[in-house]
Every structure is written in C-alpha cells, then in structure tokens.
Design a protein around this motif. Structure first.
Motif, PDB file in Angstrom:
ATOM      1  N   UNK A  81       0.841  -1.203   0.000  1.00 43.69           N
ATOM      2  CA  UNK A  81       0.000   0.000   0.000  1.00 43.69           C
ATOM      3  C   UNK A  81       0.880   1.258   0.000  1.00 43.69           C
ATOM      4  N   UNK A  82       0.404   2.276  -0.714  1.00 42.19           N
ATOM      5  CA  UNK A  82       1.130   3.537  -0.759  1.00 42.19           C
ATOM      6  C   UNK A  82       0.748   4.366   0.459  1.00 42.19           C
ATOM      7  N   UNK A  83       1.748   4.967   1.093  1.00 47.94           N
ATOM      8  CA  UNK A  83       1.503   5.823   2.242  1.00 47.94           C
ATOM      9  C   UNK A  83       0.548   6.947   1.832  1.00 47.94           C
ATOM     10  N   UNK A  84      -0.454   7.226   2.692  1.00 50.22           N
ATOM     11  CA  UNK A  84      -1.455   8.254   2.393  1.00 50.22           C
ATOM     12  C   UNK A  84      -0.820   9.610   2.117  1.00 50.22           C
ATOM     13  N   UNK A  85       0.292   9.883   2.792  1.00 49.49           N
ATOM     14  CA  UNK A  85       0.953  11.174   2.607  1.00 49.49           C
ATOM     15  C   UNK A  85       1.655  11.275   1.260  1.00 49.49           C
ATOM     16  N   UNK A  86       1.876  10.121   0.626  1.00 52.29           N
ATOM     17  CA  UNK A  86       2.583  10.126  -0.657  1.00 52.29           C
ATOM     18  C   UNK A  86       1.669   9.765  -1.832  1.00 52.29           C
ATOM     19  N   UNK A  87       0.367   9.581  -1.549  1.00 51.19           N
ATOM     20  CA  UNK A  87      -0.545   9.201  -2.625  1.00 51.19           C
ATOM     21  C   UNK A  87      -0.648  10.268  -3.704  1.00 51.19           C
ATOM     22  N   UNK A  88      -0.491  11.540  -3.305  1.00 51.03           N
ATOM     23  CA  UNK A  88      -0.603  12.617  -4.290  1.00 51.03           C
ATOM     24  C   UNK A  88       0.456  12.498  -5.373  1.00 51.03           C
ATOM     25  N   UNK A  89       1.642  11.928  -4.984  1.00 52.50           N
ATOM     26  CA  UNK A  89       2.694  11.729  -5.985  1.00 52.50           C
ATOM     27  C   UNK A  89       2.288  10.668  -6.996  1.00 52.50           C
ATOM     28  N   UNK A  90       1.663   9.603  -6.493  1.00 53.62           N
ATOM     29  CA  UNK A  90       1.193   8.549  -7.396  1.00 53.62           C
ATOM     30  C   UNK A  90       0.151   9.098  -8.361  1.00 53.62           C
ATOM     31  N   UNK A  91      -0.809   9.877  -7.838  1.00 53.81           N
ATOM     32  CA  UNK A  91      -1.832  10.478  -8.704  1.00 53.81           C
ATOM     33  C   UNK A  91      -1.208  11.454  -9.698  1.00 53.81           C
ATOM     34  N   UNK A  92      -0.173  12.158  -9.265  1.00 51.54           N
ATOM     35  CA  UNK A  92       0.507  13.098 -10.164  1.00 51.54           C
ATOM     36  C   UNK A  92       1.159  12.365 -11.325  1.00 51.54           C
ATOM     37  N   UNK A  93       1.817  11.241 -11.034  1.00 50.60           N
ATOM     38  CA  UNK A  93       2.480  10.475 -12.080  1.00 50.60           C
ATOM     39  C   UNK A  93       1.460   9.822 -13.029  1.00 50.60           C
ATOM     40  N   UNK A  94       0.314   9.444 -12.465  1.00 50.06           N
ATOM     41  CA  UNK A  94      -0.704   8.776 -13.266  1.00 50.06           C
ATOM     42  C   UNK A  94      -1.591   9.744 -14.049  1.00 50.06           C
ATOM     43  N   UNK A  95      -1.585  11.007 -13.648  1.00 46.63           N
ATOM     44  CA  UNK A  95      -2.522  11.980 -14.224  1.00 46.63           C
ATOM     45  C   UNK A  95      -2.443  12.103 -15.757  1.00 46.63           C
ATOM     46  N   UNK A  96      -1.246  12.113 -16.386  1.00 43.10           N
ATOM     47  CA  UNK A  96      -1.247  12.197 -17.863  1.00 43.10           C
ATOM     48  C   UNK A  96      -1.946  11.009 -18.511  1.00 43.10           C
ATOM     49  N   UNK A  97      -1.687   9.796 -18.002  1.00 43.70           N
ATOM     50  CA  UNK A  97      -2.329   8.611 -18.573  1.00 43.70           C
ATOM     51  C   UNK A  97      -3.835   8.625 -18.320  1.00 43.70           C
ATOM     52  N   UNK A  98      -4.236   9.041 -17.113  1.00 41.90           N
ATOM     53  CA  UNK A  98      -5.664   9.100 -16.790  1.00 41.90           C
ATOM     54  C   UNK A  98      -6.362  10.135 -17.665  1.00 41.90           C
ATOM     55  N   UNK A  99      -5.712  11.272 -17.880  1.00 40.45           N
ATOM     56  CA  UNK A  99      -6.292  12.325 -18.720  1.00 40.45           C
ATOM     57  C   UNK A  99      -6.494  11.829 -20.155  1.00 40.45           C
ATOM     58  N   UNK A 100      -5.476  11.176 -20.704  1.00 39.20           N
ATOM     59  CA  UNK A 100      -5.588  10.632 -22.058  1.00 39.20           C
ATOM     60  C   UNK A 100      -6.674   9.569 -22.141  1.00 39.20           C
ATOM     61  N   UNK A 101      -6.767   8.750 -21.091  1.00 34.88           N
ATOM     62  CA  UNK A 101      -7.787   7.704 -21.058  1.00 34.88           C
ATOM     63  C   UNK A 101      -9.190   8.302 -21.040  1.00 34.88           C
ATOM     64  N   UNK A 102      -9.368   9.352 -20.251  1.00 36.12           N
ATOM     65  CA  UNK A 102     -10.670  10.004 -20.173  1.00 36.12           C
ATOM     66  C   UNK A 102     -11.060  10.668 -21.495  1.00 36.12           C
ATOM     67  N   UNK A 103     -10.080  11.311 -22.142  1.00 39.46           N
ATOM     68  CA  UNK A 103     -10.363  12.062 -23.364  1.00 39.46           C
ATOM     69  C   UNK A 103     -10.575  11.134 -24.561  1.00 39.46           C
ATOM     70  N   UNK A 104      -9.734  10.108 -24.692  1.00 36.48           N
ATOM     71  CA  UNK A 104      -9.761   9.294 -25.900  1.00 36.48           C
ATOM     72  C   UNK A 104     -10.456   7.933 -25.738  1.00 36.48           C
ATOM     73  N   UNK A 105     -10.867   7.577 -24.524  1.00 39.49           N
ATOM     74  CA  UNK A 105     -11.560   6.300 -24.330  1.00 39.49           C
ATOM     75  C   UNK A 105     -12.910   6.467 -23.643  1.00 39.49           C
ATOM     76  N   UNK A 106     -12.900   7.077 -22.460  1.00 38.87           N
ATOM     77  CA  UNK A 106     -14.134   7.179 -21.683  1.00 38.87           C
ATOM     78  C   UNK A 106     -15.144   8.108 -22.362  1.00 38.87           C
ATOM     79  N   UNK A 107     -14.687   9.307 -22.752  1.00 42.53           N
ATOM     80  CA  UNK A 107     -15.618  10.252 -23.376  1.00 42.53           C
ATOM     81  C   UNK A 107     -16.163   9.722 -24.710  1.00 42.53           C
ATOM     82  N   UNK A 108     -15.353   9.138 -25.614  1.00 40.74           N
ATOM     83  CA  UNK A 108     -15.932   8.578 -26.846  1.00 40.74           C
ATOM     84  C   UNK A 108     -17.006   7.515 -26.579  1.00 40.74           C
ATOM     85  N   UNK A 109     -16.818   6.695 -25.533  1.00 36.06           N
ATOM     86  CA  UNK A 109     -17.830   5.686 -25.207  1.00 36.06           C
ATOM     87  C   UNK A 109     -19.123   6.361 -24.770  1.00 36.06           C
TER      88      UNK A 109
END
Length: 312
Positions: free
Chosen positions: A1-29
């Motif tokens: 498990x990721x420490x709660x105090x460091x979760x924001x870093x994980x979300x920061x690293x994942x944000x570009x992939x999540x953004x692309x997924x939302x724009x090019x996969x979730x929204x088209x569906x």
C-alpha cells in the motif's frame, strides 16, 4: 500500500495517462451512447443548431437495414470458422516448434513475420494469388488464372473463380478463411509456444518412462497444462473475429465483395464505417453498441464454458 501522505505523488504520475484515457476512451464511449439515443443524429446538423428527439429509432433502423443480417451473418461465420481452425493449427505448430531446438529461433521469426506486416498489404498479396486476369464472359478462358489456380490445374483439378465477378459466396468465404487463419497464426503461436516452454519437463519425462504415446501426451498433458493460454487465444480470437474488416478490404477493396455484388462480404465494422461515411452518426453509434453487446455476450459464454475446462 502507498503511504497516504505520498498518494498525491502517485496520482501526479498517473494523471497524464488518466487524462488521455478520459479524453480518448471514456468520453468517446459516453458520446457513442448519447448519439445512439438521438433519433437520426447527424453531426453537421447538430453543429448548425438542430435538435434531435430521444429514442431507440437508430437501433430499429440498424435492424431493419436490408444488409444488416448479411453483415451479421458474414461476421459470425468468419469468426466461428476461423477461430477454431487457427487455434488448432497454432497449437500443433507450437508443439512442433517446441520440439525443434536447433532451428527454433529462426522458425519463430519466420512464423512471426506476418504479425508485423501490414494487413492491407498482405491482403493485396492474397488477392493477387487468387485473382484471375482477363476472364472471358464464358468463364472458360483467361489470360492468367492466378497462382492458386495454377497449382490446382497442375494437380489435375479445374480452376475456380475465387474473387472475381461471377464468383460464388462459398468461394469468397474460403478465400477469407485462408487469409484470416494465416494472419492470425503468428500471435497465437507465440503465446502458445511461451506457454509450452513454461511447462515443467518432469511431466514429459514421466510420460516417456511409462511409454505414453505422443497423441496421449498431447491430449492428456500438453493441452490441460496449456489450457489457460488456449483459453486466452480463443477469447481474444473471438473478440478480434467480430471486429473483422481490414482483411476483407485488403482482398476485395472498398466494394467488400466481387465487382458484380458489392457489399456481399461486408461485416458489422464495415456497416459502422458505411454509416459514418453517409453522415449517419446515430445509426453508426447504434450499430457499434449492438456489436459491443454481441461481443460481450459471446465473451461471457466463452469465459463460462472455458472456466470449466481450464486447469490453473
């Protein structure tokens, strides 16, 4: 498990992939579902300010379309015929490759080449192999019968009109089965070969000591232990089979059939593209959702059946 105090870093690293997924996969569906429920939706008219009634008219239009059942039949037929054939052939070839040690790497490369080759280019090569040039109206004379017919004639058989005008539906389907099976083999061979190489050799050593025949080793040891990989290639094969389109374009071109019967081999994906070209985005969205529902049901049936016969 990721420490709660460091979760924001994980979300920061994942944000570009999540953004692309939302724009090019979730929204088209989401947008596809929205357009399918707007009667006779047209993007150009919508941009001009037109409004559309909410309903299921697009789905009814798809089902009532005169070529819909033909598209569904072609898709299902190609899928049901090619997946079992390609899986069985891939299994036999993988077993053979696994037993040939000194040429294994070279043969693996040869068998994998079609997978990295453009499917349209491969389709054009197959079209040239089955094509008849200069076929006379009488059907008994031609300038060139094609490679396949030359082989048949060398064996004392009559030439067959495979893909030209006047060819039969059966001949067209046979050509497509040969091409799709050949094109599907590399990926399945690679997956099954990887599975074979991970099987514990002690099972085969024990079978050899007991004097077990090769057929029994294949059916009682190899296939059960390889069942998770077989299940994977079968399920992905059915999913890919229901999305068949480019192979038919490669052989028959945009006509999706012989010159005298355009659209004879059209598929569900081809139906979607035809609707998009005609600016019927609502109908295309409805057809895409129908195809999604069919794939979902077939995958669920396959998964339910395969689970009972898979050994992990």
């Amino acid at each position: 498990m990721v420490d709660n105090r460091k979760q924001w870093k994980a979300w920061l690293y994942l944000s570009p992939a999540i953004l692309l997924l939302l724009v090019f996969t979730v929204w088209p569906i989401i947008n596809t579902v929205r357009m399918s429920l707007l009667e006779n939706y047209n993007g150009l008219k919508a941009a001009a300010g037109a409004t559309f009634d909410f309903g299921v008219g697009n789905f009814l239009d798809v089902i009532k379309y005169k070529r819909f059942l033909q598209c569904l039949k072609n898709t299902a037929l190609l899928c049901v015929l090619t997946v079992p054939i390609s899986t069985i052939l891939a299994l036999l070839i993988a077993v053979a490759l696994n037993s040939i040690k000194w040429l294994q790497k070279g043969l693996q490369t040869i068998f994998f080449l079609p997978y990295v080759t453009n499917s349209i280019a491969i389709g054009m090569v197959f079209a040239a192999m089955f094509n008849i040039i200069g076929l006379r109206p009488a059907g008994d004379l031609a300038d060139t019968w094609g490679i396949i017919n030359n082989v048949l004639m060398a064996l004392g058989m009559e030439p067959i009109n495979w893909i030209n005008a006047g060819s039969s539906y059966t001949a067209n389907i046979v050509v497509m089965i040969v091409y799709i099976v050949w094109n599907a083999l590399p990926f399945k061979i690679l997956v099954l070969l990887g599975g074979l190489q991970s099987i514990n050799k002690q099972y085969y050593d024990a079978a050899k000591v007991d004097g077990t025949s090769r057929t029994r080793v294949l059916t009682r040891i190899t296939v059960p232990l390889l069942s998770p990989m077989i299940a994977y290639v079968v399920i992905t094969g059915f999913i890919g089979g229901f999305k068949e389109y480019s192979s038919i374009i490669g052989i028959f071109g945009e006509n999706m059939g012989p010159a005298d019967d355009a659209g004879r081999l059209n598929t569900m994906v081809g139906f979607v593209y035809d609707a998009l070209e005609g600016d019927y985005q609502g109908r295309a969205s409805a057809a895409a959702l129908i195809l999604f529902a069919i794939i979902l049901v077939v995958t669920w049936i396959n998964n339910t059946f395969i689970k009972k016969h898979t050994h992990y």
